[in-house]
Design a protein around this motif. Structure first.
Motif, PDB file in Angstrom:
ATOM      1  N   THR A 166       0.819  -1.207   0.000  1.00 45.19           N
ATOM      2  CA  THR A 166       0.000   0.000   0.000  1.00 45.19           C
ATOM      3  C   THR A 166       0.854   1.258   0.000  1.00 45.19           C
ATOM      4  N   ARG A 167       2.081   1.158   0.527  1.00 47.07           N
ATOM      5  CA  ARG A 167       2.945   2.345   0.615  1.00 47.07           C
ATOM      6  C   ARG A 167       3.746   2.568  -0.660  1.00 47.07           C
ATOM      7  N   MET A 168       4.278   1.536  -1.235  1.00 45.57           N
ATOM      8  CA  MET A 168       5.182   1.681  -2.363  1.00 45.57           C
ATOM      9  C   MET A 168       4.521   2.336  -3.563  1.00 45.57           C
ATOM     10  N   PRO A 169       3.306   1.974  -3.961  1.00 44.32           N
ATOM     11  CA  PRO A 169       2.690   2.672  -5.086  1.00 44.32           C
ATOM     12  C   PRO A 169       2.517   4.150  -4.797  1.00 44.32           C
ATOM     13  N   HIS A 170       2.180   4.489  -3.538  1.00 42.54           N
ATOM     14  CA  HIS A 170       1.989   5.893  -3.171  1.00 42.54           C
ATOM     15  C   HIS A 170       3.293   6.674  -3.329  1.00 42.54           C
ATOM     16  N   GLN A 171       4.417   6.039  -2.932  1.00 40.36           N
ATOM     17  CA  GLN A 171       5.702   6.696  -3.086  1.00 40.36           C
ATOM     18  C   GLN A 171       6.066   6.830  -4.546  1.00 40.36           C
ATOM     19  N   ASP A 172       5.770   5.802  -5.331  1.00 43.94           N
ATOM     20  CA  ASP A 172       6.104   5.868  -6.739  1.00 43.94           C
ATOM     21  C   ASP A 172       5.300   6.941  -7.454  1.00 43.94           C
ATOM     22  N   GLN A 173       4.104   7.252  -6.950  1.00 43.02           N
ATOM     23  CA  GLN A 173       3.277   8.257  -7.595  1.00 43.02           C
ATOM     24  C   GLN A 173       3.706   9.659  -7.204  1.00 43.02           C
ATOM     25  N   GLU A 174       4.165   9.862  -5.960  1.00 40.47           N
ATOM     26  CA  GLU A 174       4.480  11.205  -5.497  1.00 40.47           C
ATOM     27  C   GLU A 174       5.799  11.718  -6.072  1.00 40.47           C
ATOM     28  N   SER A 175       6.785  10.842  -6.144  1.00 41.97           N
ATOM     29  CA  SER A 175       8.111  11.304  -6.561  1.00 41.97           C
ATOM     30  C   SER A 175       8.115  11.904  -7.961  1.00 41.97           C
ATOM     31  N   PRO A 176       7.481  11.225  -8.965  1.00 38.43           N
ATOM     32  CA  PRO A 176       7.461  11.836 -10.289  1.00 38.43           C
ATOM     33  C   PRO A 176       6.697  13.145 -10.313  1.00 38.43           C
ATOM     34  N   GLU A 177       5.610  13.244  -9.497  1.00 42.31           N
ATOM     35  CA  GLU A 177       4.836  14.484  -9.490  1.00 42.31           C
ATOM     36  C   GLU A 177       5.673  15.628  -8.951  1.00 42.31           C
ATOM     37  N   GLU A 178       6.388  15.368  -7.829  1.00 45.07           N
ATOM     38  CA  GLU A 178       7.206  16.425  -7.237  1.00 45.07           C
ATOM     39  C   GLU A 178       8.310  16.850  -8.197  1.00 45.07           C
ATOM     40  N   THR A 179       8.954  15.820  -8.820  1.00 43.27           N
ATOM     41  CA  THR A 179      10.019  16.151  -9.760  1.00 43.27           C
ATOM     42  C   THR A 179       9.464  16.887 -10.962  1.00 43.27           C
ATOM     43  N   GLY A 180       8.302  16.440 -11.444  1.00 39.73           N
ATOM     44  CA  GLY A 180       7.693  17.101 -12.590  1.00 39.73           C
ATOM     45  C   GLY A 180       7.317  18.526 -12.287  1.00 39.73           C
ATOM     46  N   ASP A 181       6.758  18.769 -11.089  1.00 38.70           N
ATOM     47  CA  ASP A 181       6.396  20.138 -10.713  1.00 38.70           C
ATOM     48  C   ASP A 181       7.627  21.029 -10.677  1.00 38.70           C
ATOM     49  N   ALA A 182       8.739  20.481 -10.146  1.00 36.99           N
ATOM     50  CA  ALA A 182       9.956  21.292 -10.067  1.00 36.99           C
ATOM     51  C   ALA A 182      10.483  21.627 -11.448  1.00 36.99           C
ATOM     52  N   VAL A 183      10.438  20.628 -12.370  1.00 35.24           N
ATOM     53  CA  VAL A 183      10.939  20.879 -13.715  1.00 35.24           C
ATOM     54  C   VAL A 183      10.042  21.851 -14.456  1.00 35.24           C
ATOM     55  N   GLU A 184       8.706  21.687 -14.287  1.00 33.55           N
ATOM     56  CA  GLU A 184       7.792  22.568 -14.981  1.00 33.55           C
ATOM     57  C   GLU A 184       7.884  23.993 -14.466  1.00 33.55           C
ATOM     58  N   SER A 185       8.209  24.164 -13.179  1.00 33.01           N
ATOM     59  CA  SER A 185       8.284  25.503 -12.622  1.00 33.01           C
ATOM     60  C   SER A 185       9.545  26.231 -13.066  1.00 33.01           C
ATOM     61  N   LEU A 186      10.525  25.487 -13.586  1.00 31.58           N
ATOM     62  CA  LEU A 186      11.731  26.115 -14.108  1.00 31.58           C
ATOM     63  C   LEU A 186      11.455  26.669 -15.495  1.00 31.58           C
ATOM     64  N   ARG A 187      11.886  27.892 -15.729  1.00 30.52           N
ATOM     65  CA  ARG A 187      11.693  28.514 -17.019  1.00 30.52           C
ATOM     66  C   ARG A 187      13.013  29.113 -17.478  1.00 30.52           C
ATOM     67  N   GLU A 188      13.071  29.420 -18.758  1.00 34.66           N
ATOM     68  CA  GLU A 188      14.226  30.161 -19.243  1.00 34.66           C
ATOM     69  C   GLU A 188      14.205  31.562 -18.653  1.00 34.66           C
ATOM     70  N   LEU A 189      15.353  32.198 -18.608  1.00 31.73           N
ATOM     71  CA  LEU A 189      15.398  33.563 -18.118  1.00 31.73           C
ATOM     72  C   LEU A 189      14.525  34.436 -18.998  1.00 31.73           C
ATOM     73  N   PRO A 190      13.666  35.260 -18.420  1.00 33.48           N
ATOM     74  CA  PRO A 190      12.820  36.139 -19.236  1.00 33.48           C
ATOM     75  C   PRO A 190      13.664  37.018 -20.148  1.00 33.48           C
ATOM     76  N   ARG A 191      13.062  37.429 -21.253  1.00 30.87           N
ATOM     77  CA  ARG A 191      13.808  38.218 -22.229  1.00 30.87           C
ATOM     78  C   ARG A 191      14.316  39.523 -21.641  1.00 30.87           C
ATOM     79  N   TRP A 192      13.482  40.180 -20.825  1.00 33.16           N
ATOM     80  CA  TRP A 192      13.902  41.447 -20.237  1.00 33.16           C
ATOM     81  C   TRP A 192      15.099  41.249 -19.308  1.00 33.16           C
ATOM     82  N   MET A 193      15.129  40.106 -18.636  1.00 32.84           N
ATOM     83  CA  MET A 193      16.234  39.825 -17.724  1.00 32.84           C
ATOM     84  C   MET A 193      17.521  39.568 -18.501  1.00 32.84           C
TER      85      MET A 193
END
Length: 346
Positions: A15-42
């Motif tokens: 019951t625990r292992m599937p839950h861990q397998d589901q959370e880790s990709p989501e957390e990693t995916g959220d971190a990657v998606e939140s990363l953006r290239e430097l804005p043009r003005w910057m």
């Protein structure tokens, strides 16, 4: 009994292992998606600041070779800052065409890119002289431009491709990433020192150019600074940033309580540096003819300027908190695209 003891454990693991397998990709995916290239003005902001730094560096070294002046005074202007922003942006687009050369990286890095770079630098060098006469570029200047082109292709663009912007980064009371956030490492201290040093060049060039415009009606907006200012501004702003993190995030102090500490430290820092540099005839400023000065090294006349820069320092610190440095050059950058998103996240 043994089988009954193992069954709940196995069930618990199942019951625990599937839950861990589901959370880790989501957390990693959220971190990657939140990363953006430097804005043009910057990027444009940084490009202009970087170009001014190169102007000051080259002109001060040239003055040192000719006049042997330990003040190491260099020159630039807001006009050149804008030109550098535009030409750096154009060079970014040129660099992104590296993939078109396929298996011929030598042709791109040693021939094509340097040729475009040198052409743009000659254009910048003549931008203020087009109405009079076109400047002739010497062989030594061509050699310097070629070396700078290699620096841009091998160091500058590759280093910039490691930087990403994290606009929604949560911070705790110490100004650090929240403990449950999966995010890459921020800018190292040395990179922040370089940024503040280059920004100090920009500040002084803009200030002195405006001063020359008002006092001398110099419409070329030529400004000056000193190579020593890089060390002064870089170290001073680095310490003020640490004060901001401690006083604002750690103690919850507002701007009105932090500002006097900033100003006292800035004046003490300027006086200390000036006192040391004066012993070697390397101090590039003298406020003896200004009112409310002390030993010609500091003056209350510049208090409004230091207040504005101190407030702006907090803004810069908040922006730098959201810039992350990745470990490896991205796969897309290797294929010729700057500021790609396929980056290995720390």
């Amino acid at each position: 009994m043994a089988s009954r003891w193992r069954d709940p454990t196995c069930a618990l693991k199942s019951t625990r292992m599937p839950h861990q397998d589901q959370e880790s990709p989501e957390e990693t995916g959220d971190a990657v998606e939140s990363l953006r290239e430097l804005p043009r003005w910057m990027r444009l902001y940084f490009y202009g600041m970087h170009g001014v730094t190169l102007d000051v560096l080259l002109s001060s070294l040239q003055g040192l070779m000719i006049h042997r002046d330990p003040k190491l005074v260099g020159f630039s202007s807001p006009y050149l800052c804008v030109m550098h922003s535009l030409t750096h942006f154009a060079l970014e687009k040129i660099y992104s065409q590296k993939r078109c050369f396929g298996g011929r990286p030598v042709a791109f890095h040693l021939v094509f890119y340097p040729s475009v770079f040198i052409g743009l630098q000659i254009l910048i060098g003549n931008v203020n002289a087009l109405a009079e006469q076109v400047r002739v570029v010497s062989g030594a200047q061509l050699a310097v431009h070629y070396i700078l082109a290699l620096y841009f292709a091998q160091v500058f663009h590759r280093g910039l491709s490691r930087l990403h912007y994290h606009p929604s980064r949560p911070v705790d009371h110490l100004g650090k990433p929240a403990h449950n956030e999966v995010a890459p490492r921020g800018l190292p201290g040395f990179a922040r020192f370089l940024f503040f040093g280059m920004h100090g060049f920009l500040d002084e060039v803009i200030f002195t150019s405006v001063f020359n415009l008002v006092e001398k009606s110099d419409r070329t907006l030529s400004g000056h600074t000193s190579l020593w200012s890089f060390l002064m501004y870089g170290s001073c702003s680095f310490v003020v940033e640490k004060l901001y993190y401690h006083l604002h995030f750690g103690r919850g102090w507002g701007t009105c309580r932090r500002l006097p500490i900033y100003i006292c430290f800035i004046y003490a820092w300027e006086f200390s540096w000036g006192l040391v540099l004066r012993q070697f005839d390397a101090c590039s400023w003298d406020y003896s003819h200004y009112p409310h000065n002390f030993m010609g090294l500091i003056t209350l006349l510049y208090l409004p300027g230091w207040v504005c820069l101190s407030l702006y320092q907090d803004v810069l610190s908040n922006v730098l908190l959201r810039i992350k440095c990745s470990k490896d050059v991205s796969l897309m950058e290797e294929n010729g695209e700057v500021h790609g998103h396929k980056e290995k996240v720390l």
